[in-house]
Design an enzyme around this catalytic site. Structure first.
Site, PDB file in Angstrom:
ATOM      1  N   LYS A 146       2.862   4.513   0.999  1.00  0.00           N
ATOM      2  CA  LYS A 146       3.340   5.080   2.258  1.00  0.00           C
ATOM      3  C   LYS A 146       2.992   6.567   2.209  1.00  0.00           C
ATOM      4  CE  LYS A 146       7.376   5.337   5.295  1.00  0.00           C
ATOM      5  NZ  LYS A 146       7.333   6.737   5.648  1.00  0.00           N
ATOM      6  N   GLU A 198       0.849  -1.197   0.000  1.00  0.00           N
ATOM      7  CA  GLU A 198       0.000   0.000   0.000  1.00  0.00           C
ATOM      8  C   GLU A 198       0.882   1.244   0.000  1.00  0.00           C
ATOM      9  OE1 GLU A 198      -0.810  -1.484   3.978  1.00  0.00           O
ATOM     10  OE2 GLU A 198      -1.100   0.587   4.624  1.00  0.00           O
ATOM     11  N   CYS A 233      16.223  40.966 -23.257  1.00  0.00           N
ATOM     12  CA  CYS A 233      15.368  42.036 -23.748  1.00  0.00           C
ATOM     13  C   CYS A 233      16.205  43.310 -23.824  1.00  0.00           C
ATOM     14  CB  CYS A 233      14.204  42.217 -22.780  1.00  0.00           C
ATOM     15  SG  CYS A 233      13.373  43.787 -22.933  1.00  0.00           S
ATOM     16  N   CYS A 261       7.505  43.471 -23.423  1.00  0.00           N
ATOM     17  CA  CYS A 261       7.489  44.819 -23.993  1.00  0.00           C
ATOM     18  C   CYS A 261       7.728  44.832 -25.496  1.00  0.00           C
ATOM     19  CB  CYS A 261       8.520  45.704 -23.293  1.00  0.00           C
ATOM     20  SG  CYS A 261      10.220  45.293 -23.716  1.00  0.00           S
ATOM     21  N   CYS A 300      10.780  40.405 -26.733  1.00  0.00           N
ATOM     22  CA  CYS A 300      10.486  40.305 -25.301  1.00  0.00           C
ATOM     23  C   CYS A 300       8.980  40.118 -25.113  1.00  0.00           C
ATOM     24  CB  CYS A 300      10.957  41.572 -24.584  1.00  0.00           C
ATOM     25  SG  CYS A 300      10.397  41.635 -22.875  1.00  0.00           S
ATOM     26  N   TYR A 352      -4.303   2.545   8.682  1.00  0.00           N
ATOM     27  CA  TYR A 352      -3.549   1.434   8.095  1.00  0.00           C
ATOM     28  C   TYR A 352      -2.993   0.455   9.124  1.00  0.00           C
ATOM     29  CZ  TYR A 352       0.171   4.848   9.104  1.00  0.00           C
ATOM     30  OH  TYR A 352       0.978   5.767   9.713  1.00  0.00           O
ATOM     31  N   ASP A 376       2.786  10.384   3.087  1.00  0.00           N
ATOM     32  CA  ASP A 376       3.747  11.299   3.687  1.00  0.00           C
ATOM     33  C   ASP A 376       3.017  12.350   4.525  1.00  0.00           C
ATOM     34  OD1 ASP A 376       6.161  12.331   4.314  1.00  0.00           O
ATOM     35  OD2 ASP A 376       6.558  13.235   2.361  1.00  0.00           O
ATOM     36  N   CYS A 422      11.091  48.405 -20.253  1.00  0.00           N
ATOM     37  CA  CYS A 422      10.424  47.101 -20.185  1.00  0.00           C
ATOM     38  C   CYS A 422       9.827  46.943 -18.793  1.00  0.00           C
ATOM     39  CB  CYS A 422      11.422  45.976 -20.451  1.00  0.00           C
ATOM     40  SG  CYS A 422      10.723  44.341 -20.160  1.00  0.00           S
ATOM     41  N   LYS A 432      11.114   2.708  -0.462  1.00  0.00           N
ATOM     42  CA  LYS A 432      11.054   4.149  -0.725  1.00  0.00           C
ATOM     43  C   LYS A 432      11.233   4.451  -2.209  1.00  0.00           C
ATOM     44  CE  LYS A 432      11.286   6.886   2.617  1.00  0.00           C
ATOM     45  NZ  LYS A 432      12.065   7.181   3.737  1.00  0.00           N
TER      46      LYS A 432
END
Ligand code: IVH
Length: 706
Positions: free
Chosen positions: A127, A125, A446, A431, A428, A235, A129, A452, A323
């Protein structure tokens, strides 16, 4: 220092390393379990723990009383009632690869005397966290809820547990005594919502759903817990007055009948090959589960086998956690956005289907630059064997420490048929100015400069950031707001200092706007005024010139002493035959690239005018000359624990720039120990040696008083 292989360790090496590992792991445990603020990554923790176990295996006589292999979690924090668990809450051993899983199967067979061919079923099943919780029911009534604590004694959190809807407060037809154990967790969606709400209210945000769940359950006020979206999967169990079933699988089914949520991916499995297949299937689905898991737990299904197998010091022999490889994960690349930074750099950012990598939910990753996307490095050599990255791809994410997540690889077999190569913009996106790539530069930039808006906003955000002007109440969010404000706009740094005066001349004053009041507006103006007197180094750093970081700015400031001397020198240095150019290059850490960047900024008419408007608003204090007048000059300083307001590297650089010497370990020669969260053995040693110890804030006020 490179670590010796276990076989090469002398007994003294081993003793020293075990002491070091105990200190590190115990401090990490307190940070993680006690304070819900991890100090190291899960992968790093696992690696240290493994090393500890390997050394202990070779030198069993050296096992310490405070060995991390004997410990679970961390002791109860102040403020909670202590609950002694009727049966200890255990931890799980880890498997990191397929071989570890077959070793697990083999060791069980050996212990039980089962032949290789004898049937031995398991459950597998996810694990979860989160954090574990034990719920005690007497005559069907929930009477106690406790966190794991150190395994023997946990924290009483009954009132808080009662606010979680997944936890029944009453169970029909239950055994007289029933302790149900499981995991409290938070879904990705709820986590994102909570953090957004916290940000809005100026509250604490959480690094990941686990911390959010732990921080929410471990509240002294259950009203707070109630407002947090916590969930629970059952569990396992502790004390029970009668057996639930004959197998793990059926026992879980009974918990479900009692009204608990149990994990739908729990499966009964007959062979280790099938265990691994289920593990891979869960790993594949991980991104779509909607909550964090960090592995798959295998448990011996037959409960009579479980009781024969029993427990080691902290872990059952009948279960193991397989894991997931830490800090790597696969997910979808939903979009590629281009961000424009304060120096005009166009940075491609990957927008991802959120996934947890190394304990942190990642939804963005850097794609570096256009070559990286195309599958080439800066020298034109192929990376990822030349595979390009496209929107819609299935990509592998990795994170190392605090570093920004990156995309490591792409799975071409999962590439959608209709996908097309990513086209990097030549204008850019903010702008529309041409974005150009200069010879030898991996980055496209740019050319719009301060016209800008993206560059201007980013420059302003940098200007108010912590190492720069650090104005209380004026952060990135407020900068965005003021930048776009019509009546009271902040377009360049000088505008910050004329804000109050402009506000006075306004019809709609700041205090009357949504989100502001008389008090907060006044506070902001005061905070701005408080920064009119400011050190030269900070001003220079705050300008955010390309290649000029905090440390270089401090060194440059220290060299020239006064702002005016510096500005004059920049004018003179534009002529490379002038001695000023060589003087500039003679400063520690200043190379030609930085020198050119400084000179260019002061030569650019618009930029120079903007800097002058700023300096006219300020009283720029001369830079303190090194060593002599700093209270930490010549002192030996050690940093330990988790620092909250700066990174270790930043702390070290700042201390050194003030003439302090930063050392990694505490000795009789240490002058100051700065102890962050979870400080452990070093703080103890400092106490023993009578070394002056202070917390991070005290340290900051000491050095910032300069
Ligand atoms: S069984 C005696 N099953 O992992 C063993 N634990 O590293 C009882 N965990 O303390 C634990 N999901 O907080 C078990 N499906 C699961 C789990 C699980 C998460 C946590 C639990 C435990 C820790 C051990």
């Amino acid at each position: 220092m490179a670590k010796l292989s276990i076989a090469d360790l002398t007994i003294d090496d081993a003793r020293a390393e075990l002491a070091e590992l105990a200190a590190k792991l115990n401090a990490a445990n307190v940070a993680y379990h006690g304070k819900d603020a991890p100090s190291i990554s899960d992968a790093e923790f696992d690696a240290l723990k493994r090393r500890n176990a390997e050394i202990e295996q070779r030198f069993p006589d050296l096992i310490r009383a405070d060995s991390p292999s004997k410990q679970i979690g961390a002791p109860v924090q102040d403020g909670f009632t202590k609950v002694t668990h009727a049966q200890r809450m255990m931890s799980l051993g880890n498997a990191f690869n397929d071989e570890d899983v077959s070793d697990f199967d083999q060791s069980i067979r050996k212990y039980l005397g089962l032949a290789d061919s004898a049937p031995l079923a398991f459950t597998a099943e996810p694990k979860i966290d989160g954090l574990s919780l034990s719920l005690r029911y007497e005559s069907g009534q929930l009477v106690q809820a406790a966190t794991r604590g150190d395994g023997a004694v946990g924290e009483g959190v009954l009132a808080n547990a009662k606010t979680i809807t997944d936890i029944p407060q009453e169970i029909a037809n239950a055994p007289d005594i029933l302790e149900v154990r499981g995991e409290v967790y938070m879904s990705h969606e709820d986590f994102a919502f909570l953090n957004a709400r916290q940000t809005e209210r100026g509250g604490k945000t959480f690094a990941n759903p686990r911390n959010a769940a732990a921080g929410s359950l471990r509240q002294l006020d259950s009203e707070i817990t109630k407002s947090r979206p916590l969930k629970f999967f059952a569990y396992a169990w502790g004390e029970i007055s009668e057996p639930l079933a004959q197998t793990q699988f059926l026992a879980i089914a009974r918990l479900k009948e009692f009204g608990f949520q149990t994990n739908p991916f729990t499966k009964r499995i007959q062979t280790t090959a099938e265990l691994i297949a289920h593990y891979r299937a869960i790993e594949q689905d991980r991104a779509d589960l909607g909550y964090d898991i960090d592995g798959v737990v295998y448990k011996v299904d037959d409960l009579s086998y479980q009781s024969r197998l029993g427990f080691r010091a902290t872990t059952p022999r009948w279960a193991i956690a397989h894991k997931f490889p830490a800090e790597l994960a696969w997910t979808h690349l939903e979009a590629i956005d281009i961000q424009v930074g304060r120096t005009g750099a166009l940075s491609p950012v990957a927008r991802l289907t959120p996934i947890t990598v190394g304990g942190v939910v990642v939804s963005n990753a850097t794609l570096h630059n256009e070559d990286y996307i195309e599958g080439r490095d800066s020298n034109g050599a192929p990376i990822r064997e030349g595979r390009d990255i496209r929107v819609g791809d299935w990509v592998q994410i990795y994170r190392a420490g605090d570093v920004i997540p990156k995309i490591r690889d792409v799975d071409l077999s999962k590439r959608p048929k209709e996908s097309v190569p990513f086209e990097f913009p030549s204008l850019c996106p903010e702008c529309d100015s041409p974005a150009v790539r200069e010879e030898g530069d991996a980055i496209r930039r740019c050319t719009g400069g301060l016209t800008c808006p993206a560059q201007a906003v980013e420059k302003l955000k940098h200007f108010v950031s912590r190492g720069a002007f650090d104005i209380d109440g004026l952060g990135a969010k407020q900068i965005e707001m003021f930048y776009h404000d019509k009546g009271l706009s902040i377009r360049e740094p000088a505008d910050i200092f004329t804000l109050k005066q402009r506000d006075a001349a306004q019809l709609t004053k700041l205090k009357n706007r949504e989100g502001w009041g008389a008090k907060s507006a006044e506070k902001l103006f005061d905070a701005i005024d408080a920064r009119r007197n400011i050190g030269f180094g900070r001003v220079l750093y705050a300008l955010g010139l390309r290649h000029v970081g905090a440390q270089s700015a401090a060194l440059i400031a220290r060299h020239y002493g006064s702002w005016t001397a510096f500005v004059d020198a920049m004018d003179e240095a534009k002529d490379p035959t002038n001695a000023a150019w060589n003087t500039l290059l003679s400063i520690d850490g200043v190379g030609e690239v930085m020198a050119n960047s400084l000179i260019a900024a002061f030569q650019n008419e618009a930029e120079r005018a903007s800097i002058t408007r700023l300096s006219d608003e300020l009283t720029i204090e001369d830079a303190e000359q090194p060593d002599t007048d700093s209270p930490v000059a010549g002192k030996i300083v050690v940093f330990t624990g988790t620092l909250e307001k700066m990174t270790r590297a930043e702390a070290k650089a700042r201390a050194e720039s003030l003439g302090a010497k930063v050392s990694g370990s505490v000795s009789a020669k240490t002058d100051i120990l700065v102890a962050g969260l979870g400080a452990g053995s070093k703080a103890k040693k400092a106490l023993e040696l009578g070394v002056q110890t202070m917390d991070e804030d005290t340290w900051l006020s000491l050095i910032e008083a300069l």
